[in-house]
Design a protein around this motif. Structure first.
Motif, mmCIF file in Angstrom:
data_model
loop_
_atom_site.group_PDB
_atom_site.id
_atom_site.type_symbol
_atom_site.label_atom_id
_atom_site.label_comp_id
_atom_site.label_asym_id
_atom_site.label_seq_id
_atom_site.Cartn_x
_atom_site.Cartn_y
_atom_site.Cartn_z
ATOM 1 N N SER A 21 0.838 -1.197 0.000
ATOM 2 C CA SER A 21 0.000 0.000 0.000
ATOM 3 C C SER A 21 0.875 1.249 0.000
ATOM 4 O O SER A 21 0.371 2.359 0.095
ATOM 5 N N ARG A 49 -2.837 -4.234 -5.063
ATOM 6 C CA ARG A 49 -3.381 -4.031 -3.714
ATOM 7 C C ARG A 49 -3.905 -5.347 -3.162
ATOM 8 O O ARG A 49 -4.938 -5.376 -2.522
ATOM 9 N N GLU A 62 -4.500 -8.453 -0.775
ATOM 10 C CA GLU A 62 -4.591 -8.548 0.672
ATOM 11 C C GLU A 62 -3.268 -9.104 1.207
ATOM 12 O O GLU A 62 -2.883 -10.213 0.860
ATOM 13 N N LYS A 63 -2.578 -8.341 2.023
ATOM 14 C CA LYS A 63 -1.290 -8.789 2.573
ATOM 15 C C LYS A 63 -1.491 -9.166 4.041
ATOM 16 O O LYS A 63 -1.808 -8.309 4.862
#
Ligand code: ITT
Ligand code: NA
Length: 186
Positions: A8, A31, A33-34
């Motif tokens: 991000s 982007r 999801e981490k």
């Protein structure tokens, strides 16, 4: 070759893209999801995040980075983002008031997942000192108070190109690129 970077943080994208351009690697920010676990080990944080990414049509990387201050026994380290958002640069300078030992290390670990599901991590480090006052307006995070060894500027006084000559992130990115060249065929 294309490399996805799940982050991000647009500064990370800019720095990694510049470091990898000379390898012919094109960086595309995603982007995704981490998953960010809590751990004292940047490797464990980055590897766990990479393992949890879905496989894509090109290698996908995540980075976890931190500032380790000697006089504070490595604080804020893996908690750097949280510390930046809470006490910030003024708080860190306050913790170091009257402290002569200004040594610190920036560490970056970039973990990658290949389309065939392999996961690898690469570390880059840069030693430097925490300045007495913030200097410069470029970059992000703790850049205004970090002066790498061998430089007379803080990271925030450098262009992205100059920062990449020293930075933890550029070093980790170059190690990743070398590995991709040897071990990954698009
Ligand atoms: P993503 O997790 O989305 O990639 P992030 O900014 O949260 O972005 P980290 O979790 O790796 O990234 O947090 C590292 C923090 O350490 C970052 O927010 C900064 O405060 C600090 N930091 C890391 N590298 C830095 C650099 O090159 N210059 C200045 N501060 C840095
Ligand atoms: Na983060």
């Amino acid at each position: 070759m294309k490399l996805y970077l799940a982050t991000s943080n647009r500064h990370k994208v800019e720095e990694v893209a510049l470091a990898l351009a000379r390898y012919g690697v094109e960086v595309v920010a995603v982007r995704a999801e981490k998953l960010e676990i809590q751990s004292r080990s940047l490797e464990e944080i980055a590897l766990t995040a990479a393992k949890n990414l879905r496989e894509m049509d090109a290698p996908v990387a995540v980075e976890d980075a931190g500032l380790f201050i000697h006089a504070l026994k490595g604080f804020p380290g893996p908690y750097s983002h949280y510390v930046y958002d809470t006490i910030g640069i003024p708080g860190v300078l306050k913790l170091l008031e009257g402290v002569e030992d200004r040594r610190a290390v920036f560490v970056s670990v970039i973990a990658v997942k290949t389309p065939d599901g392999r996961v690898e991590a690469f570390r880059g480090e840069v030693e430097g000192n925490i300045t007495r006052e913030p200097r410069g307006t470029r970059g992000f995070g703790f850049d205004p108070i970090f002066q790498p060894l061998g430089a007379d500027k803080t990271f925030a006084e450098m262009s992205v190109n100059e920062k990449n000559e020293y930075s933890h992130r550029a070093r980790a990115a170059r190690a990743l690129a070398e590995w991709l060249m040897k071990n990954f065929q698009a």
